[in-house]
Enzyme design. Structure first.
Site, PDB file in Angstrom:
ATOM      1  N   ASP A  29      -2.675   1.487   0.934  1.00  4.61           N
ATOM      2  CA  ASP A  29      -3.252   0.338   1.634  1.00  4.61           C
ATOM      3  C   ASP A  29      -4.778   0.339   1.515  1.00  4.61           C
ATOM      4  OD1 ASP A  29      -3.212  -1.976   3.121  1.00  4.61           O
ATOM      5  OD2 ASP A  29      -2.979  -0.968   5.055  1.00  4.61           O
ATOM      6  N   HIS A  46      -6.823  -4.618  -6.262  1.00  9.63           N
ATOM      7  CA  HIS A  46      -5.491  -4.245  -6.750  1.00  9.63           C
ATOM      8  C   HIS A  46      -5.595  -3.585  -8.126  1.00  9.63           C
ATOM      9  CE1 HIS A  46      -3.767  -6.059  -3.313  1.00  9.63           C
ATOM     10  NE2 HIS A  46      -3.957  -7.308  -3.684  1.00  9.63           N
ATOM     11  N   LEU A 140       9.219  14.871 -12.515  1.00  8.71           N
ATOM     12  CA  LEU A 140       8.972  14.065 -11.320  1.00  8.71           C
ATOM     13  C   LEU A 140       9.787  12.774 -11.338  1.00  8.71           C
ATOM     14  CD1 LEU A 140       7.032  13.308  -8.838  1.00  8.71           C
ATOM     15  CD2 LEU A 140       5.631  12.144 -10.553  1.00  8.71           C
TER      16      LEU A 140
END
Ligand code: IPE
Ligand code: IPE
Ligand code: MG
Length: 243
Positions: A29, A46, A140
Site C-alpha cells: 500500500d 504504481h 518459491l
C-alpha cells in the site's frame, strides 16, 4: 552507499535461517501517496511499485521463503477511476510478460488467488499461461491476490460447499474450499504505508499470523525493510492460544 550495503549485510546476517516464516503475505500500500508527495500522477506510483515487487520477489527467493502472497488488486479496487484500473491491468500484463523468463530461471512457481475470470481477457489469458508454464517449478511459490476479497473468498467457499451438498463442515473442509486451499496460512503479514487495517485481505487465513505495520510507502519498501520485518517476526513469541 557503503554504509547502506553494510546495513543490509548486517541485517541479513542477523536473520536466523532456521526460523524463517514459511509464508509471508504483503498488503502493498501507498503507491498513490508516494506519487502525490512528488506531484506525480498516481499511476507513476504504481509503476515504481512494480519495481519493488521485482526486488522483494528476488529477495524472498534468495532467503529460501516457500510462499509469498502479494495483494495486488482487491474486490473493492474496481471503485477507482477507469483510467487507474486500466493502468493497473496493463502494468500487471507487462509484469507477467517481463518476469516469465526470470520465474523460469529462478524456479519460481506462479499462482493467483481471487476471482481472476473477471479481469480483462488479455490479463486473464496471460495469468493462465504463466501459471501453466511455471507449474512444475519447485522454488518459491509467488501468489498474486487479484480481484481478491476475504469475504468473497469465504462466500465462494460456502457456495461450493452448498453445491456439494455437505450439510456439516469442519474447519479443514472450509479451508479446502478457499482460494488458498493448497497454501499454508501466512506466518507473517506485512502492510506498508502506515495504515493499520486488513482491508478485506485473507480474513480466514490470518487468524494466527503475526502482523507487521510499517509507515514506509510501498515504492520505498526495499530489501532492507523486508529484512527488518523478518527480524521483527523472529523476535515475536507465537503462542496460538496455548502456553
Ligand atoms: C496500493 O497503493 C496499490 C493498489 C491498491 C493497487 P494505493 O494505490 O492504494 O496507494 P495509496 O494508498 O492511495 O497511497
Ligand atoms: C489494499 O489497499 C488493497 C491492495 C493493496 C491491493 P487499499 O489502498 O485498497 O485499501 P484501503 O482503501 O486503504 O483500505
Ligand atoms: Mg491504498
Amino acid at each position: 552507499l557503503k554504509n547502506d550495503i553494510m546495513d543490509k549485510e548486517n541485517l541479513l546476517n542477523k536473520i536466523d535461517k532456521r526460523k524463517l516464516p514459511v509464508h509471508i503475505a504483503i498488503i502493498m500500500d501507498g503507491n498513490g501517496r508516494w506519487a502525490k508527495k512528488r506531484h506525480l500522477p498516481r499511476t507513476f506510483g504504481h509503476k515504481k511499485g512494480v519495481e519493488r515487487v521485482d526486488e522483494i520477489v528476488e529477495t524472498a527467493g534468495d532467503i529460501g521463503l516457500k510462499y509469498l502472497t502479494l495483494y495486488a488488486f482487491s474486490t473493492e479496487n474496481w471503485q477507482r477511476s477507469k483510467t487507474e484500473v486500466a493502468v493497473l491491468m496493463k502494468l500487471l500484463h507487462h509484469y507477467l510478460v517481463k518476469e516469465l523468463p526470470r520465474m523460469q530461471k529462478n524456479n519460481i512457481r506462479f499462482n493467483t488467488i481471487g476471482d481472476i475470470k473477471k479481469l480483462p481477457d488479455f490479463v486473464y489469458d496471460k495469468l493462465v499461461e504463466v501459471k501453466e508454464l511455471t507449474g512444475n517449478n519447485s522454488g518459491l511459490t509467488l501468489i498474486l491476490a487479484l480481484n481478491y476479497g476475504g469475504r468473497d473468498d469465504i462466500v465462494n467457499a460456502i457456495n461450493s460447499i452448498i453445491k456439494n451438498k455437505l450439510n456439516k463442515v469442519t474447519e479443514t473442509e472450509v479451508s479446502n474450499y478457499l482460494y488458498t486451499s493448497a497454501i499454508p496460512d501466512p506466518d507473517l503479514l506485512i502492510r506498508t504505508s502506515g495504515e493499520q487495517r486488513i482491508s478485506n485481505f485473507l480474513l480466514w487465513q490470518l487468524s494466527y499470523s503475526e502482523l507487521y505495520f510499517t509507515p514506509v510507502l510501498w515504492p520505498e519498501f526495499d530489501k532492507t525493510e523486508f529484512y527488518k520485518a523478518i527480524l521483527e517476526f523472529q523476535n515475536r513469541e507465537r503462542r496460538f492460544g496455548g502456553l
